[in-house]
Design a protein around this motif. Structure first.
Motif, PDB file in Angstrom:
ATOM      1  N   ALA A 239       0.723  -1.059   0.027  1.00 28.89           N
ATOM      2  CA  ALA A 239      -0.020   0.054  -0.018  1.00 28.89           C
ATOM      3  C   ALA A 239       0.955   1.281  -0.111  1.00 28.89           C
ATOM      4  O   ALA A 239       2.168   1.061   0.399  1.00 28.89           O
ATOM      5  CB  ALA A 239      -0.708  -0.068   1.113  1.00 28.89           C
ATOM      6  N   ILE A 240       0.267   2.304  -0.561  1.00 21.67           N
ATOM      7  CA  ILE A 240       1.152   3.590  -0.591  1.00 21.67           C
ATOM      8  C   ILE A 240       0.407   4.496   0.390  1.00 21.67           C
ATOM      9  O   ILE A 240      -0.797   4.754   0.252  1.00 21.67           O
ATOM     10  CB  ILE A 240       1.022   4.115  -1.730  1.00 21.67           C
ATOM     11  N   ILE A 241       1.144   5.016   1.369  1.00 23.42           N
ATOM     12  CA  ILE A 241       0.523   5.696   2.479  1.00 23.42           C
ATOM     13  C   ILE A 241       1.283   7.133   2.686  1.00 23.42           C
ATOM     14  O   ILE A 241       2.244   7.387   1.900  1.00 23.42           O
ATOM     15  CB  ILE A 241       0.516   5.196   3.811  1.00 23.42           C
ATOM     16  N   ARG A 242       0.577   8.184   3.113  1.00 19.09           N
ATOM     17  CA  ARG A 242       1.169   9.569   3.130  1.00 19.09           C
ATOM     18  C   ARG A 242       1.055   9.706   4.850  1.00 19.09           C
ATOM     19  O   ARG A 242       0.014   9.549   5.594  1.00 19.09           O
ATOM     20  CB  ARG A 242       0.582  10.718   2.585  1.00 19.09           C
ATOM     21  N   LEU A 243       2.201   9.957   5.519  1.00 19.39           N
ATOM     22  CA  LEU A 243       2.453  10.006   7.018  1.00 19.39           C
ATOM     23  C   LEU A 243       2.527  11.592   7.420  1.00 19.39           C
ATOM     24  O   LEU A 243       3.525  12.065   6.997  1.00 19.39           O
ATOM     25  CB  LEU A 243       3.449   9.381   7.507  1.00 19.39           C
ATOM     26  N   SER A 244       2.016  11.951   8.350  1.00 19.60           N
ATOM     27  CA  SER A 244       2.613  13.120   9.131  1.00 19.60           C
ATOM     28  C   SER A 244       3.918  13.119  10.111  1.00 19.60           C
ATOM     29  O   SER A 244       3.990  11.854  10.335  1.00 19.60           O
ATOM     30  CB  SER A 244       1.297  13.756   9.863  1.00 19.60           C
ATOM     31  N   GLU A 283      -0.801  -7.273   4.697  1.00 20.29           N
ATOM     32  CA  GLU A 283      -1.198  -8.551   4.716  1.00 20.29           C
ATOM     33  C   GLU A 283      -2.728  -8.765   4.230  1.00 20.29           C
ATOM     34  O   GLU A 283      -2.716  -9.674   3.389  1.00 20.29           O
ATOM     35  CB  GLU A 283      -1.805  -8.981   6.277  1.00 20.29           C
ATOM     36  N   SER A 284      -3.648  -7.689   4.322  1.00 16.10           N
ATOM     37  CA  SER A 284      -4.876  -7.799   3.491  1.00 16.10           C
ATOM     38  C   SER A 284      -5.345  -6.421   3.606  1.00 16.10           C
ATOM     39  O   SER A 284      -4.960  -5.517   4.372  1.00 16.10           O
ATOM     40  CB  SER A 284      -5.786  -8.700   4.094  1.00 16.10           C
ATOM     41  N   VAL A 285      -6.206  -5.929   2.790  1.00 16.43           N
ATOM     42  CA  VAL A 285      -6.931  -4.610   2.964  1.00 16.43           C
ATOM     43  C   VAL A 285      -7.654  -4.543   4.317  1.00 16.43           C
ATOM     44  O   VAL A 285      -7.543  -3.469   4.721  1.00 16.43           O
ATOM     45  CB  VAL A 285      -7.877  -4.422   1.731  1.00 16.43           C
ATOM     46  N   GLU A 286      -8.495  -5.460   4.658  1.00 13.70           N
ATOM     47  CA  GLU A 286      -9.150  -5.309   6.093  1.00 13.70           C
ATOM     48  C   GLU A 286      -8.099  -5.165   7.253  1.00 13.70           C
ATOM     49  O   GLU A 286      -8.381  -4.329   8.088  1.00 13.70           O
ATOM     50  CB  GLU A 286      -9.885  -6.493   6.249  1.00 13.70           C
ATOM     51  N   HIS A 287      -6.970  -5.851   7.134  1.00 13.77           N
ATOM     52  CA  HIS A 287      -6.103  -5.769   8.367  1.00 13.77           C
ATOM     53  C   HIS A 287      -5.443  -4.361   7.946  1.00 13.77           C
ATOM     54  O   HIS A 287      -5.022  -3.909   9.220  1.00 13.77           O
ATOM     55  CB  HIS A 287      -5.119  -6.903   8.085  1.00 13.77           C
ATOM     56  N   ALA A 288      -4.961  -3.930   6.883  1.00  4.75           N
ATOM     57  CA  ALA A 288      -4.287  -2.776   6.642  1.00  4.75           C
ATOM     58  C   ALA A 288      -5.119  -1.488   6.984  1.00  4.75           C
ATOM     59  O   ALA A 288      -4.698  -0.539   7.928  1.00  4.75           O
ATOM     60  CB  ALA A 288      -3.604  -2.391   5.481  1.00  4.75           C
ATOM     61  N   CYS A 289      -6.469  -1.627   6.850  1.00  2.00           N
ATOM     62  CA  CYS A 289      -7.416  -0.832   7.529  1.00  2.00           C
ATOM     63  C   CYS A 289      -7.351  -0.296   9.032  1.00  2.00           C
ATOM     64  O   CYS A 289      -7.179   0.651   9.513  1.00  2.00           O
ATOM     65  CB  CYS A 289      -8.555  -1.015   6.734  1.00  2.00           C
ATOM     66  N   GLU A 300      -2.624   8.890   5.683  1.00  2.00           N
ATOM     67  CA  GLU A 300      -3.675   8.795   4.735  1.00  2.00           C
ATOM     68  C   GLU A 300      -3.273   7.958   3.555  1.00  2.00           C
ATOM     69  O   GLU A 300      -2.160   7.725   3.278  1.00  2.00           O
ATOM     70  CB  GLU A 300      -3.794  10.047   3.761  1.00  2.00           C
ATOM     71  N   ALA A 301      -4.205   6.865   3.238  1.00  2.00           N
ATOM     72  CA  ALA A 301      -3.901   5.905   2.368  1.00  2.00           C
ATOM     73  C   ALA A 301      -4.222   6.319   0.959  1.00  2.00           C
ATOM     74  O   ALA A 301      -5.324   6.973   0.608  1.00  2.00           O
ATOM     75  CB  ALA A 301      -4.786   4.592   2.650  1.00  2.00           C
ATOM     76  N   ALA A 303      -3.174   4.364  -1.851  1.00  2.71           N
ATOM     77  CA  ALA A 303      -3.599   3.217  -2.756  1.00  2.71           C
ATOM     78  C   ALA A 303      -3.227   1.798  -2.094  1.00  2.71           C
ATOM     79  O   ALA A 303      -2.432   1.863  -1.195  1.00  2.71           O
ATOM     80  CB  ALA A 303      -2.333   3.114  -4.118  1.00  2.71           C
ATOM     81  N   PRO A 304      -3.855   0.841  -2.405  1.00  6.08           N
ATOM     82  CA  PRO A 304      -4.860   0.466  -3.383  1.00  6.08           C
ATOM     83  C   PRO A 304      -6.157   1.228  -3.331  1.00  6.08           C
ATOM     84  O   PRO A 304      -6.493   1.534  -2.161  1.00  6.08           O
ATOM     85  CB  PRO A 304      -4.892  -1.112  -3.650  1.00  6.08           C
ATOM     86  N   PRO A 305      -6.893   1.441  -4.112  1.00  8.07           N
ATOM     87  CA  PRO A 305      -8.063   2.093  -4.277  1.00  8.07           C
ATOM     88  C   PRO A 305      -9.074   1.604  -3.053  1.00  8.07           C
ATOM     89  O   PRO A 305      -9.741   2.154  -2.345  1.00  8.07           O
ATOM     90  CB  PRO A 305      -8.776   2.042  -5.477  1.00  8.07           C
ATOM     91  N   GLU A 306      -9.039   0.104  -3.088  1.00  7.17           N
ATOM     92  CA  GLU A 306      -9.792  -0.630  -2.007  1.00  7.17           C
ATOM     93  C   GLU A 306      -9.519  -0.417  -0.792  1.00  7.17           C
ATOM     94  O   GLU A 306     -10.548  -0.314   0.180  1.00  7.17           O
ATOM     95  CB  GLU A 306     -10.057  -2.064  -2.340  1.00  7.17           C
ATOM     96  N   LEU A 307      -8.215  -0.041  -0.379  1.00  7.00           N
ATOM     97  CA  LEU A 307      -7.993   0.222   0.760  1.00  7.00           C
ATOM     98  C   LEU A 307      -8.375   1.747   1.453  1.00  7.00           C
ATOM     99  O   LEU A 307      -8.998   1.989   2.403  1.00  7.00           O
ATOM    100  CB  LEU A 307      -6.436   0.340   1.001  1.00  7.00           C
ATOM    101  N   ARG A 308      -8.436   2.657   0.261  1.00  2.00           N
ATOM    102  CA  ARG A 308      -8.661   4.020   0.695  1.00  2.00           C
ATOM    103  C   ARG A 308     -10.125   4.005   0.832  1.00  2.00           C
ATOM    104  O   ARG A 308     -10.723   4.491   1.611  1.00  2.00           O
ATOM    105  CB  ARG A 308      -8.371   4.822  -0.518  1.00  2.00           C
TER     106      ARG A 308
END
Length: 327
Positions: A239-244, A283-289, A300-301, A303-308
Motif C-alpha cells: 500500500a502507498i501511504i502518506r504520514l505526518s 497482509e490484507s486490505v481489512e488488516h491494513a485498514c 492517509e492511504a 493506494a490501492p483504491p480498495e484500501l482508501r
C-alpha cells in the motif's frame, strides 16, 4: 562481576586440575587481566586457589577441594536449563525442580560467592509476554513436555484458523519454542514437520507409539526457517501511504517492524509540512485498514483504491455514530 563467570572458573579448575590464566581467558572469552581478577575474587571468597609459577605452572585447587554440585535428580538436572526462566519453568511443570536446583547450587558455593549470586539474581527479571496482552493458558503443555522427553506420539484435538476449524492429529513432538510468551510445538505428522500453537490444543492424550527424532533435525534452524517462511506468506500486497511527522513518530507503537522499516527505508518528502510518502507491505486490505486507523488523521492511504475506500467507509460509519446522541 558476574557470579556465573566465577562459578565457571571454579568448575574449570575442578575439571582440568591445573589451568593457566591465558587458558581461562580463552575458554571464557575474557581478557587475561579479567581472568586474574576472577581468580583473585575466588581466593577472597575462600576458595583455595593455588598459583604454581614457572613453565607448566598455572592455577589449581588445593588437593582434595571439590565443589559439592551433587545429589541432583533427573528433573533437577533438566531444570538447570530453566533456572533463569522462572515463568517458562512453571509453564513446563519444572517450578519445584528449578527452586530445588537453585538452592543446591547456592549451597555448593562458598559464602562469598553465595552473596554474589544472590545479588546478581536479584537485579534481573525476564518477562517474556509482550505488552497489552495477558499470558495465554496452555493446560496441555506439561503433557506435551512429557511426550517430547519420552519421544512418545500424542493424539490431539487442534483448533486452527481455517475450516474445518477443529481437527484430529497424531503428533510426534520434536521440540518446544517460546515466542513472545506463547508456546509453540514443533512436531512431525504424516506430511512432515509442522508448527502448532500450544494454546490451540483443545485435548491431548499420549499413545503407545514411540518414535526417534531424526538425528539431523535442528530445532533452532527449523524455527529460523519457519519464521522466514511465515513473514514471506504473511504479506500479500503493498500500500502507498502518506504520514505526518507525528504519525511517523507514533508508527513504531502502532505497526509491525516490517512496516516501520519500509517507511524508514523509502519515505519521500511530499511538501514543506514534513509529511512523507512511502510504500508499505500489508497482509490484507481489512488488516491494513485496522492498523492504519490507529494513527487517526496522521495517515492517509493513497493506494490501492480498495484500501482508501475501506478506510473512508469506516471513518464515515464512525462519524455517523458520534454525530447522534448516545443510545
Amino acid at each position: 562481576m558476574p557470579a556465573s563467570r566465577l562459578l565457571s572458573v571454579l568448575l574449570l579448575l575442578q575439571a582440568r586440575g591445573r589451568v593457566s590464566a591465558r587458558a581461562i581467558a580463552d575458554e571464557l572469552h575474557v581478557s587475561v587481566r579479567t581472568a586474574y581478577r576472577d581468580l583473585a575474587r575466588l581466593q577472597a571468597a575462600g576458595v583455595p586457589v593455588c598459583a604454581e609459577p614457572g613453565p607448566g605452572g598455572g592455577y589449581r585447587l588445593l588437593d582434595g577441594y571439590r565443589t559439592r554440585l551433587t545429589g541432583m535428580s533427573e528433573g533437577e538436572a533438566r531444570a538447570l536449563f530453566f533456572t533463569g526462566l522462572p515463568g517458562a519453568a512453571a509453564d513446563l511443570g519444572f517450578a519445584d525442580d528449578v527452586t530445588a536446583v537453585r538452592l543446591k547450587l547456592l549451597a555448593a558455593l562458598p559464602a562469598g560467592l553465595r552473596e554474589e549470586a544472590a545479588r546478581f539474581s536479584g537485579v534481573f527479571h525476564l518477562d517474556a509476554p509482550g505488552w497489552y496482552r495477558d499470558p495465554e493458558p496452555a493446560p496441555h503443555l506439561p503433557l506435551l513436555v512429557d511426550a517430547l522427553l519420552a519421544r512418545r506420539a500424542v493424539d490431539v484435538r487442534y483448533r486452527r484458523w481455517r475450516a474445518p476449524q477443529e481437527v484430529d492429529r497424531r503428533l510426534r513432538p520434536y521440540g518446544l519454542v517460546l515466542k513472545s510468551g506463547t508456546w509453540y510445538l514443533v512436531a512431525a505428522t504424516e506430511k512432515g514437520a509442522a508448527t502448532y500453537r500450544v494454546t490451540q490444543v483443545l485435548d491431548a492424550a499420549p499413545t503407545d507409539e514411540l518414535f526417534d527424532r531424526p538425528a539431523e533435525f535442528d530445532l533452532a534452524a527449523y524455527w529460523a526457517s519457519y519464521l522466514a517462511d511465515f513473514q514471506e506468506r504473511r504479506y500479500t500486497g503493498t500500500a502507498i501511504i502518506r504520514l505526518s511527522p507525528r504519525g511517523r513518530h507514533r508508527l513504531p507503537d502502532n505497526a509491525p517492524p516490517e512496516v516501520v522499516r519500509a517507511v524508514d527505508a523509502g519515505a519521500a518528502p511530499v511538501g514543506a509540512d514534513g509529511w512523507v510518502e512511502a510504500t508499505i507491505p500489508i497482509e490484507s486490505v481489512e488488516h491494513a485498514c485496522g492498523e492504519l486507523l490507529r494513527l487517526g488523521a496522521e495517515v492517509e492511504a493513497l493506494a490501492p483504491p480498495e484500501l482508501r475506500e475501506s478506510m473512508a467507509a469506516t471513518v464515515g460509519r464512525l462519524a455517523r455514530v458520534y454525530a447522534s446522541e448516545p443510545r
